[in-house]
Design an enzyme around this catalytic site. Structure first.
Site, mmCIF file in Angstrom:
data_model
loop_
_atom_site.group_PDB
_atom_site.id
_atom_site.type_symbol
_atom_site.label_atom_id
_atom_site.label_comp_id
_atom_site.label_asym_id
_atom_site.label_seq_id
_atom_site.Cartn_x
_atom_site.Cartn_y
_atom_site.Cartn_z
ATOM 1 N N LYS A 168 0.848 -1.182 0.000
ATOM 2 C CA LYS A 168 0.000 0.000 0.000
ATOM 3 C C LYS A 168 0.885 1.233 0.000
ATOM 4 O O LYS A 168 1.586 1.515 0.980
ATOM 5 C CB LYS A 168 -0.923 0.005 1.223
ATOM 6 C CG LYS A 168 -1.943 1.142 1.238
ATOM 7 C CD LYS A 168 -2.865 0.982 2.444
ATOM 8 C CE LYS A 168 -3.923 2.078 2.502
ATOM 9 N NZ LYS A 168 -4.808 1.922 3.668
ATOM 10 N N LYS B 157 -2.196 -1.741 -3.648
ATOM 11 C CA LYS B 157 -3.045 -0.551 -3.648
ATOM 12 C C LYS B 157 -2.148 0.679 -3.680
ATOM 13 O O LYS B 157 -1.229 0.765 -2.842
ATOM 14 C CB LYS B 157 -3.919 -0.557 -2.379
ATOM 15 C CG LYS B 157 -4.863 0.624 -2.236
ATOM 16 C CD LYS B 157 -5.668 0.512 -0.931
ATOM 17 C CE LYS B 157 -6.635 1.671 -0.807
ATOM 18 N NZ LYS B 157 -7.444 1.603 0.434
#
Length: 327
Positions: free
Chosen positions: A198, A250
């Site tokens: 992330k 992500k």
């Protein structure tokens, strides 16, 4: 064969039926997961201005969206709670009657086993400072103190009925503590979808409106640096060693190369999150007449699948099914 050209790849592109026959990458409803925001105390769905077509749901409209997702054959829904009150330690995340845990129960009650109910396991929606963990006396995110809360959150969400929990705060050791807590509470079958990779991204902006974020500062001390790829593989390896069942990258579009590297590196399912800023870019360009919206949606999602994602979290999940049916 002396004529020119001897090889004609265009033969396999001459009709929609032919292109469908030889398509290398599939995009199916079961591969799509719908992120949903459920707002405590809301009496009607509240539009998110930076994400046209996306809303903060009431409990009732969230139930309807879950029922629709199940009917469409989506892979699941990922639930985020938007509480009325926040505090320094995000205590609402542990409250069995807090909005996220209530929304999980609603979703499971609505869909049963016909749809996977997933829950975001992070404190940022619940803290008054907007960080993904609790702060120490100097205002820094305290990794190990946060882990203790994450363990309790995992059990709370599993107790509410979540099939899959998604630790997303990028704390070191988060998957391991959640796995141990789930197992100790007899939730051995609860799946962990680890937000393993992330990045600290500018594309998260609209999401902060969606969850009424109170963020002060940034998250660069715990989310990853966009300049680094090897670091992503290290994080993935750690999460799998700690018990992650699925790993996620992500954002998606700026990190398609990372999705491919992760897919080639691991033997567990790989998910990717087509995040709010990516959604907003397409919607804004389409609203100005600069691109063909529906084609751009399918092209975007196909690119994420082609990069190697087995599942995609996307705000277009429900609409994409209709677009695929018309393709």
């Amino acid at each position: 064969m002396t004529g020119f050209p001897d090889v004609r790849p265009r033969r396999l592109r001459q009709s929609a039926a032919m292109r469908r026959l030889v398509a290398e990458t599939t995009l199916e409803p079961r591969q799509l997961i719908l992120p949903m925001f459920v707002r405590e105390g809301a009496r009607e769905p509240l539009p998110i201005s930076s994400m046209p077509g996306v809303y903060q749901h009431t409990r009732d409209t969230a139930r309807k969206a879950v029922a629709e997702a199940a009917q469409l054959g989506l892979g699941g829904v990922m639930l985020f709670g938007v509480p009325e009150e926040k505090d320094e330690v995000g205590s609402g995340a542990l409250d069995p009657d807090g909005i996220l845990n209530v929304a999980i129960r609603d979703a499971v009650s609505e869909a049963g086993d016909s749809l996977l109910v997933m829950s975001d396991l992070c404190l940022d929606e619940f803290t008054s400072h907007g960080h993904c963990g609790v702060l120490d006396s100097e205002g820094r995110v305290d990794n190990d103190a946060t882990l203790k809360i994450y363990a309790e959150m995992g059990v709370a969400q599993a107790s509410a009925g979540a099939h899959i929990v998604g630790p997303s705060g990028m704390m070191d050791g988060q998957v391991g503590v959640v796995r141990r807590a789930l197992d100790a509470a007899n939730f051995q079958d609860t799946v962990i979808l680890a937000y393993a990779v992330k990045y600290a991204s500018s594309f998260f902006g609209p999401f902060r409106e969606a969850v009424n974020s109170s963020l002060q500062g940034d998250r660069k001390t715990y989310q990853q640096d966009g300049a680094n790829a090897r670091d992503a593989i290290r994080e993935v390896d750690l999460d799998i060693a700690e018990g992650a069942d699925i790993v996620m990258v992500k954002p998606a579009l700026p990190y398609l190369d990372i999705i491919r590297q992760v897919r080639d590196h691991v033997n567990v399912p790989v998910a990717a999150y087509n995040i709010s800023g990516e959604y907003a870019m397409v919607e804004a360009a389409a609203a100005n007449g600069w691109i063909h919206r529906e084609n751009a949606i399918l092209e975007t999602l196909t690119s994420i699948r082609r990069a190697g994602a087995d599942q995609i979290l996307t705000y277009w999940a429900a609409e994409a099914v209709a677009l695929l049916d018309r393709r």
